[in-house]
Design a protein around this motif. Structure first.
Motif, PDB file in Angstrom:
ATOM      1  N   PRO A  25       3.670   7.088  10.060  1.00 35.53           N
ATOM      2  CA  PRO A  25       3.803   6.295   8.836  1.00 35.53           C
ATOM      3  C   PRO A  25       5.179   5.623   8.750  1.00 35.53           C
ATOM      4  N   CYS A  26       5.256   4.632   7.900  1.00 31.87           N
ATOM      5  CA  CYS A  26       6.516   3.930   7.649  1.00 31.87           C
ATOM      6  C   CYS A  26       7.586   4.936   7.236  1.00 31.87           C
ATOM      7  N   PRO A  27       8.785   4.860   7.826  1.00 35.51           N
ATOM      8  CA  PRO A  27       9.836   5.812   7.460  1.00 35.51           C
ATOM      9  C   PRO A  27      10.362   5.615   6.040  1.00 35.51           C
ATOM     10  N   ALA A  28      10.107   4.452   5.444  1.00 37.85           N
ATOM     11  CA  ALA A  28      10.628   4.199   4.100  1.00 37.85           C
ATOM     12  C   ALA A  28       9.657   4.593   2.997  1.00 37.85           C
ATOM     13  N   CYS A  29       8.341   4.328   3.207  1.00 36.55           N
ATOM     14  CA  CYS A  29       7.401   4.563   2.104  1.00 36.55           C
ATOM     15  C   CYS A  29       6.187   5.410   2.484  1.00 36.55           C
ATOM     16  N   GLY A  30       6.002   5.671   3.761  1.00 38.86           N
ATOM     17  CA  GLY A  30       4.848   6.446   4.192  1.00 38.86           C
ATOM     18  C   GLY A  30       3.595   5.620   4.421  1.00 38.86           C
ATOM     19  N   GLY A  31       3.696   4.292   4.220  1.00 40.24           N
ATOM     20  CA  GLY A  31       2.548   3.418   4.448  1.00 40.24           C
ATOM     21  C   GLY A  31       2.113   3.427   5.908  1.00 40.24           C
ATOM     22  N   ARG A  32       0.885   3.033   6.145  1.00 40.78           N
ATOM     23  CA  ARG A  32       0.353   3.049   7.515  1.00 40.78           C
ATOM     24  C   ARG A  32      -0.178   1.687   7.965  1.00 40.78           C
ATOM     25  N   SER A  33       0.166   0.644   7.263  1.00 43.11           N
ATOM     26  CA  SER A  33      -0.295  -0.696   7.617  1.00 43.11           C
ATOM     27  C   SER A  33       0.907  -1.550   8.009  1.00 43.11           C
ATOM     28  N   PHE A  34       0.870  -2.108   9.222  1.00 42.24           N
ATOM     29  CA  PHE A  34       1.986  -2.889   9.745  1.00 42.24           C
ATOM     30  C   PHE A  34       1.505  -4.242  10.238  1.00 42.24           C
TER      31      PHE A  34
END
Length: 94
Positions: A25-34
């Motif tokens: 996941p994104c290190p800043a928000c935990g999101g998984r869409s890039f």
């Protein structure tokens, strides 16, 4: 400097290479869409001197679609530098 490709086969290689790295996941928000663009940016690692150009890392940015956090991936480490021949040619001179 930015180098861009619009070749569909090259874009598929970029997506595959980044997909293999963007497994957490994104290190800043935990999101998984890039998402990513079609180009490489260069990050200078020293200052140019007269008659000598600056050396730089060729980086492919990937952006989190949730918060905008940007991660940079070296195209040589990804194994896709050949997509941008000018970068490969410039490295051969350095």
């Amino acid at each position: 400097m930015t180098a861009i490709t619009t070749d569909p086969a090259a874009l598929a290689r970029i997506s595959t290479a980044l997909g293999a790295k963007l497994t957490q996941p994104c290190p800043a928000c935990g999101g998984r869409s890039f998402s990513h663009g079609h180009g490489v940016i260069t990050l200078p690692i020293d200052h140019p001197t007269p008659g000598n150009t600056s050396r730089a890392y060729p980086l492919l940015p990937a952006c989190c679609n949730d918060c905008g956090c940007v991660m940079m991936f070296n195209v040589y480490t990804l194994g896709i530098a050949d997509i941008w021949p000018d970068i490969v040619r410039r490295r051969a001179v350095d």
